[in-house]
Scaffold this motif. Structure first.
Motif: not given
Ligand SMILES: [Mg+2]
Ligand SMILES: Nc1ncnc2c1ncn2[C@@H]1O[C@H](COP(=O)(O)OP(=O)(O)O)[C@@H](O)[C@H]1O
Length: 317
Positions: A245, A164, A140, A169
Protein backbone atom coordinates in the motif's frame (compact mmCIF):
# COMPACT_ATOMS: atom_id res chain seq x y z
CA UNK A 1 -11.47 10.85 -24.27
CA UNK A 2 -12.19 9.06 -21.04
CA UNK A 3 -9.98 6.42 -19.53
CA UNK A 4 -11.88 3.51 -20.92
CA UNK A 5 -11.80 4.95 -24.42
CA UNK A 6 -8.08 5.52 -23.96
CA UNK A 7 -7.64 1.89 -22.97
CA UNK A 8 -9.64 0.76 -26.00
CA UNK A 9 -7.57 2.97 -28.27
CA UNK A 10 -4.34 1.62 -26.78
CA UNK A 11 -5.58 -1.90 -27.36
CA UNK A 12 -6.37 -1.13 -30.96
CA UNK A 13 -2.90 0.39 -31.44
CA UNK A 14 -1.32 -2.74 -29.99
CA UNK A 15 -3.38 -4.95 -32.25
CA UNK A 16 -2.39 -2.89 -35.26
CA UNK A 17 1.25 -3.20 -34.15
CA UNK A 18 0.84 -6.95 -34.36
CA UNK A 19 0.71 -7.73 -30.62
CA UNK A 20 -1.16 -10.88 -29.78
CA UNK A 21 -3.76 -9.59 -27.33
CA UNK A 22 -5.81 -12.19 -25.56
CA UNK A 23 -9.40 -11.31 -24.88
CA UNK A 24 -9.37 -9.97 -21.34
CA UNK A 25 -12.21 -8.76 -19.19
CA UNK A 26 -13.38 -5.35 -20.25
CA UNK A 27 -13.90 -2.46 -17.89
CA UNK A 28 -17.43 -2.39 -16.67
CA UNK A 29 -18.37 1.24 -16.28
CA UNK A 30 -20.50 1.82 -13.26
CA UNK A 31 -20.24 -1.50 -11.48
CA UNK A 32 -19.17 -0.13 -8.11
CA UNK A 33 -16.33 -2.60 -7.78
CA UNK A 34 -12.77 -2.28 -8.97
CA UNK A 35 -12.20 -3.36 -12.55
CA UNK A 36 -8.98 -4.17 -14.30
CA UNK A 37 -8.66 -2.19 -17.47
CA UNK A 38 -7.72 -4.63 -20.20
CA UNK A 39 -5.25 -6.64 -18.16
CA UNK A 40 -4.33 -8.62 -21.25
CA UNK A 41 -3.36 -5.51 -23.14
CA UNK A 42 -1.25 -3.86 -20.46
CA UNK A 43 0.50 -6.95 -19.33
CA UNK A 44 1.17 -8.52 -22.66
CA UNK A 45 2.46 -5.24 -24.05
CA UNK A 46 4.79 -4.91 -21.10
CA UNK A 47 5.96 -8.46 -21.37
CA UNK A 48 6.72 -8.04 -25.03
CA UNK A 49 9.15 -5.36 -23.97
CA UNK A 50 10.48 -7.55 -21.18
CA UNK A 51 11.11 -10.49 -23.49
CA UNK A 52 13.16 -8.42 -25.89
CA UNK A 53 15.77 -7.88 -23.23
CA UNK A 54 17.74 -10.76 -21.80
CA UNK A 55 17.05 -11.28 -18.13
CA UNK A 56 19.98 -9.77 -16.30
CA UNK A 57 19.90 -11.90 -13.20
CA UNK A 58 19.85 -8.81 -11.03
CA UNK A 59 17.72 -10.36 -8.32
CA UNK A 60 20.09 -13.17 -7.55
CA UNK A 61 23.21 -11.05 -7.91
CA UNK A 62 22.05 -8.27 -5.56
CA UNK A 63 20.13 -10.27 -3.04
CA UNK A 64 21.53 -11.28 0.33
CA UNK A 65 22.82 -14.78 0.75
CA UNK A 66 19.89 -17.16 1.01
CA UNK A 67 18.67 -17.34 4.59
CA UNK A 68 15.85 -19.47 5.78
CA UNK A 69 12.91 -17.23 6.72
CA UNK A 70 12.75 -17.02 10.50
CA UNK A 71 9.43 -16.18 12.04
CA UNK A 72 9.78 -17.39 15.58
CA UNK A 73 9.24 -14.06 17.33
CA UNK A 74 6.35 -13.01 15.19
CA UNK A 75 3.51 -11.05 16.60
CA UNK A 76 -0.03 -11.99 15.75
CA UNK A 77 -3.23 -10.00 15.43
CA UNK A 78 -6.86 -11.05 15.12
CA UNK A 79 -8.54 -9.26 12.24
CA UNK A 80 -12.15 -8.34 12.95
CA UNK A 81 -13.52 -10.10 9.90
CA UNK A 82 -17.15 -9.04 10.51
CA UNK A 83 -16.14 -5.40 10.58
CA UNK A 84 -14.00 -5.78 7.49
CA UNK A 85 -16.86 -7.47 5.65
CA UNK A 86 -19.20 -4.61 6.58
CA UNK A 87 -16.68 -2.18 5.10
CA UNK A 88 -16.54 -3.95 1.76
CA UNK A 89 -13.55 -6.23 2.26
CA UNK A 90 -13.32 -9.82 1.13
CA UNK A 91 -13.48 -12.24 4.07
CA UNK A 92 -13.25 -16.02 4.27
CA UNK A 93 -16.88 -16.83 4.96
CA UNK A 94 -18.55 -14.03 3.00
CA UNK A 95 -21.10 -15.08 0.44
CA UNK A 96 -19.90 -14.71 -3.11
CA UNK A 97 -20.12 -11.06 -4.16
CA UNK A 98 -19.02 -8.84 -6.96
CA UNK A 99 -16.01 -7.31 -5.19
CA UNK A 100 -14.61 -10.80 -4.65
CA UNK A 101 -15.36 -11.65 -8.27
CA UNK A 102 -13.64 -8.51 -9.55
CA UNK A 103 -10.54 -9.16 -7.47
CA UNK A 104 -10.42 -12.68 -8.80
CA UNK A 105 -9.93 -11.14 -12.25
CA UNK A 106 -7.54 -8.47 -11.01
CA UNK A 107 -5.22 -10.85 -9.17
CA UNK A 108 -4.81 -13.48 -11.88
CA UNK A 109 -2.27 -11.61 -14.07
CA UNK A 110 -0.54 -10.28 -10.95
CA UNK A 111 -0.01 -13.78 -9.60
CA UNK A 112 1.08 -15.03 -12.99
CA UNK A 113 3.73 -12.32 -13.22
CA UNK A 114 4.76 -12.72 -9.59
CA UNK A 115 5.35 -16.43 -9.74
CA UNK A 116 6.91 -16.56 -13.17
CA UNK A 117 4.54 -19.22 -14.37
CA UNK A 118 4.26 -19.88 -18.09
CA UNK A 119 8.02 -19.45 -18.35
CA UNK A 120 7.96 -15.67 -18.23
CA UNK A 121 10.18 -14.23 -15.56
CA UNK A 122 9.30 -10.76 -14.39
CA UNK A 123 12.12 -9.15 -12.46
CA UNK A 124 11.03 -8.69 -8.83
CA UNK A 125 7.58 -9.79 -9.94
CA UNK A 126 6.54 -10.65 -6.38
CA UNK A 127 6.86 -6.98 -5.36
CA UNK A 128 3.51 -5.41 -6.19
CA UNK A 129 3.00 -1.70 -5.55
CA UNK A 130 -0.53 -0.37 -5.30
CA UNK A 131 -0.56 3.34 -6.01
CA UNK A 132 -2.66 6.09 -7.60
CA UNK A 133 -2.37 9.72 -8.65
CA UNK A 134 -3.79 11.28 -5.51
CA UNK A 135 -5.00 10.41 -2.02
CA UNK A 136 -8.42 8.86 -1.49
CA UNK A 137 -8.65 6.88 -4.72
CA UNK A 138 -8.74 3.48 -3.06
CA UNK A 139 -5.14 2.33 -2.67
CA UNK A 140 -5.68 0.93 0.80
CA UNK A 141 -9.03 -0.58 -0.16
CA UNK A 142 -7.39 -2.24 -3.16
CA UNK A 143 -4.23 -3.42 -1.41
CA UNK A 144 -6.08 -5.05 1.44
CA UNK A 145 -8.66 -6.65 -0.83
CA UNK A 146 -5.98 -7.87 -3.21
CA UNK A 147 -4.00 -9.33 -0.32
CA UNK A 148 -7.09 -10.98 1.18
CA UNK A 149 -8.19 -12.32 -2.16
CA UNK A 150 -4.83 -13.96 -2.86
CA UNK A 151 -4.44 -15.26 0.71
CA UNK A 152 -7.88 -16.84 0.71
CA UNK A 153 -7.71 -18.63 -2.60
CA UNK A 154 -4.14 -19.48 -3.47
CA UNK A 155 -1.42 -21.59 -2.02
CA UNK A 156 0.91 -18.64 -1.84
CA UNK A 157 1.29 -16.53 1.23
CA UNK A 158 0.86 -12.80 1.02
CA UNK A 159 2.61 -10.02 2.86
CA UNK A 160 0.78 -6.71 2.98
CA UNK A 161 3.13 -3.79 3.63
CA UNK A 162 1.76 -0.52 5.00
CA UNK A 163 3.95 1.62 2.78
CA UNK A 164 1.93 4.85 2.80
CA UNK A 165 4.06 5.75 5.78
CA UNK A 166 2.91 9.35 6.10
CA UNK A 167 -0.75 8.25 6.25
CA UNK A 168 -0.80 4.68 7.45
CA UNK A 169 -4.43 3.60 7.56
CA UNK A 170 -4.02 -0.13 8.02
CA UNK A 171 -3.75 0.15 11.84
CA UNK A 172 -7.24 1.63 12.07
CA UNK A 173 -8.61 -0.97 9.65
CA UNK A 174 -6.82 -4.00 11.00
CA UNK A 175 -5.76 -3.06 14.48
CA UNK A 176 -2.16 -3.75 13.44
CA UNK A 177 0.44 -2.63 15.97
CA UNK A 178 2.39 0.50 15.12
CA UNK A 179 5.87 -0.86 15.67
CA UNK A 180 8.27 -2.29 14.89
CA UNK A 181 7.57 -2.03 11.20
CA UNK A 182 8.81 -0.82 7.85
CA UNK A 183 10.30 2.45 9.13
CA UNK A 184 12.09 0.63 11.94
CA UNK A 185 13.61 -1.78 9.44
CA UNK A 186 14.89 1.21 7.48
CA UNK A 187 16.35 3.05 10.44
CA UNK A 188 17.48 0.43 12.94
CA UNK A 189 20.02 -2.37 12.71
CA UNK A 190 18.57 -4.38 15.56
CA UNK A 191 15.25 -5.24 13.91
CA UNK A 192 15.07 -8.22 11.60
CA UNK A 193 12.38 -8.49 8.93
CA UNK A 194 11.06 -11.68 10.48
CA UNK A 195 10.54 -9.88 13.81
CA UNK A 196 8.53 -7.09 12.20
CA UNK A 197 6.08 -9.33 10.35
CA UNK A 198 2.70 -9.75 12.01
CA UNK A 199 0.70 -12.89 11.45
CA UNK A 200 -3.07 -12.72 11.22
CA UNK A 201 -6.02 -15.05 11.70
CA UNK A 202 -6.20 -15.28 7.90
CA UNK A 203 -3.73 -18.10 7.66
CA UNK A 204 -1.73 -17.01 4.63
CA UNK A 205 -1.81 -13.27 5.29
CA UNK A 206 0.93 -11.42 7.18
CA UNK A 207 1.27 -7.68 7.65
CA UNK A 208 4.31 -5.43 7.81
CA UNK A 209 3.05 -2.30 9.64
CA UNK A 210 4.40 1.16 8.78
CA UNK A 211 6.37 1.27 12.03
CA UNK A 212 7.45 4.14 14.25
CA UNK A 213 6.84 7.59 12.81
CA UNK A 214 9.98 9.26 11.61
CA UNK A 215 10.50 12.86 10.58
CA UNK A 216 11.79 11.68 7.22
CA UNK A 217 9.19 8.93 6.81
CA UNK A 218 8.44 9.48 3.15
CA UNK A 219 12.03 10.28 2.21
CA UNK A 220 13.07 6.94 3.63
CA UNK A 221 10.99 5.19 0.97
CA UNK A 222 13.44 6.43 -1.63
CA UNK A 223 16.55 5.56 0.38
CA UNK A 224 19.22 2.99 -0.34
CA UNK A 225 18.02 1.17 2.80
CA UNK A 226 14.61 0.77 1.17
CA UNK A 227 16.13 -0.53 -2.06
CA UNK A 228 18.16 -3.00 -0.05
CA UNK A 229 15.12 -4.09 1.99
CA UNK A 230 13.16 -4.66 -1.21
CA UNK A 231 15.97 -6.81 -2.60
CA UNK A 232 15.91 -8.79 0.61
CA UNK A 233 12.14 -9.22 0.53
CA UNK A 234 12.14 -10.21 -3.12
CA UNK A 235 14.65 -12.98 -2.52
CA UNK A 236 14.14 -14.05 1.09
CA UNK A 237 10.40 -14.33 0.60
CA UNK A 238 10.47 -15.22 -3.07
CA UNK A 239 7.44 -17.47 -2.78
CA UNK A 240 5.34 -14.70 -1.26
CA UNK A 241 3.42 -12.06 -3.06
CA UNK A 242 4.25 -8.79 -1.35
CA UNK A 243 1.63 -6.08 -1.77
CA UNK A 244 2.66 -2.50 -0.93
CA UNK A 245 0.00 0.00 0.00
CA UNK A 246 1.89 3.08 -1.21
CA UNK A 247 1.78 6.88 -1.30
CA UNK A 248 0.14 8.57 -4.28
CA UNK A 249 2.46 9.30 -7.19
CA UNK A 250 1.67 12.98 -7.56
CA UNK A 251 1.92 13.80 -3.88
CA UNK A 252 5.53 12.76 -3.32
CA UNK A 253 8.53 12.23 -5.53
CA UNK A 254 9.60 9.30 -3.34
CA UNK A 255 6.68 7.21 -4.59
CA UNK A 256 8.21 7.28 -8.08
CA UNK A 257 11.54 6.05 -6.80
CA UNK A 258 9.73 3.30 -4.94
CA UNK A 259 7.84 2.40 -8.12
CA UNK A 260 11.09 2.02 -10.01
CA UNK A 261 12.12 -0.74 -7.59
CA UNK A 262 8.94 -2.76 -7.89
CA UNK A 263 8.16 -5.62 -10.24
CA UNK A 264 4.53 -4.68 -10.82
CA UNK A 265 2.47 -1.54 -10.31
CA UNK A 266 -1.27 -1.51 -9.81
CA UNK A 267 -2.43 2.00 -10.60
CA UNK A 268 -5.81 2.73 -9.03
CA UNK A 269 -7.98 5.27 -10.80
CA UNK A 270 -11.10 6.51 -9.05
CA UNK A 271 -13.89 6.54 -11.60
CA UNK A 272 -15.55 9.92 -12.07
CA UNK A 273 -13.07 11.48 -9.66
CA UNK A 274 -9.52 11.32 -11.00
CA UNK A 275 -9.02 13.78 -13.85
CA UNK A 276 -7.48 12.52 -17.03
CA UNK A 277 -4.72 15.07 -16.54
CA UNK A 278 -3.84 13.57 -13.16
CA UNK A 279 -3.82 10.05 -14.59
CA UNK A 280 -1.60 11.09 -17.49
CA UNK A 281 0.80 12.91 -15.17
CA UNK A 282 0.95 9.98 -12.78
CA UNK A 283 1.56 7.49 -15.58
CA UNK A 284 4.39 9.68 -16.88
CA UNK A 285 6.17 9.33 -13.53
CA UNK A 286 6.25 5.56 -13.87
CA UNK A 287 6.80 5.24 -17.59
CA UNK A 288 9.95 3.20 -17.04
CA UNK A 289 8.12 0.55 -15.04
CA UNK A 290 7.66 -2.57 -17.10
CA UNK A 291 4.34 -3.76 -15.75
CA UNK A 292 1.60 -1.31 -14.94
CA UNK A 293 -1.95 -2.49 -14.46
CA UNK A 294 -4.65 0.14 -14.44
CA UNK A 295 -7.56 -0.46 -12.14
CA UNK A 296 -10.78 1.47 -12.28
CA UNK A 297 -12.20 1.82 -8.79
CA UNK A 298 -15.37 3.16 -7.23
CA UNK A 299 -17.27 3.14 -10.49
CA UNK A 300 -20.99 3.09 -9.82
CA UNK A 301 -23.95 1.58 -11.49
CA UNK A 302 -27.42 3.02 -11.28
CA UNK A 303 -28.71 -0.02 -9.40
CA UNK A 304 -25.80 0.27 -6.97
CA UNK A 305 -28.02 -0.10 -3.92
CA UNK A 306 -29.12 -3.53 -4.91
CA UNK A 307 -25.54 -4.67 -5.33
CA UNK A 308 -23.48 -2.94 -2.73
CA UNK A 309 -24.80 -2.20 0.69
CA UNK A 310 -21.27 -1.34 1.76
CA UNK A 311 -20.89 1.40 -0.80
CA UNK A 312 -23.45 3.73 0.75
CA UNK A 313 -21.27 5.74 3.14
CA UNK A 314 -18.58 6.58 0.69
CA UNK A 315 -20.99 7.28 -2.13
CA UNK A 316 -22.69 9.84 0.08
CA UNK A 317 -19.55 11.92 0.61
MG1 LIG B 1 -4.44 4.71 1.99
N1 LIG C 1 -14.50 0.23 -4.38
C1 LIG C 1 -14.81 0.80 -3.22
N2 LIG C 1 -15.99 0.57 -2.64
C2 LIG C 1 -16.31 1.13 -1.47
N3 LIG C 1 -15.53 1.95 -0.77
C3 LIG C 1 -14.34 2.24 -1.29
C4 LIG C 1 -13.91 1.67 -2.53
N4 LIG C 1 -12.66 2.13 -2.77
C5 LIG C 1 -12.34 2.95 -1.74
N5 LIG C 1 -13.35 3.00 -0.86
C6 LIG C 1 -13.39 3.82 0.36
O1 LIG C 1 -12.96 5.13 0.01
C7 LIG C 1 -12.19 5.69 1.05
C8 LIG C 1 -10.80 6.07 0.50
O2 LIG C 1 -10.17 4.86 0.08
P1 LIG C 1 -8.69 4.48 0.52
O3 LIG C 1 -8.46 3.10 0.06
O4 LIG C 1 -8.47 4.78 1.96
O5 LIG C 1 -7.90 5.53 -0.38
P2 LIG C 1 -6.33 5.81 -0.46
O6 LIG C 1 -5.66 4.71 0.28
O7 LIG C 1 -6.03 5.82 -1.93
O8 LIG C 1 -6.11 7.16 0.16
C9 LIG C 1 -12.13 4.67 2.16
O9 LIG C 1 -13.13 4.95 3.11
C10 LIG C 1 -12.41 3.36 1.43
O10 LIG C 1 -12.96 2.38 2.28
Amino acid sequence: MNLIEQAAQRLEELRRAGADIPAGPRPIPGTGAPTLIEPGATIEASLLKERERPYDGAIAAHGPAARAPRESTQQRIELDLDRLRERGFITPDAPRNQVADEFRVVKRPIIRNALGKEGIRVKNGNLVMVTSSLPGEGKTFTSLNLALSIALEYDNTVLLVDGDVAHPTLPSLLGAPHSPGLLDLLTRDDVDVADALVKTNVEKLSILPAGSRHRRSTELLASEQMASLLRELATRYADRIIVFDSPPLLATTEARVLASLMGQIVMVVAADATSQHAVTQALATIENCEIVLMMLNKARRTDVGSYYGYYGDDAAR
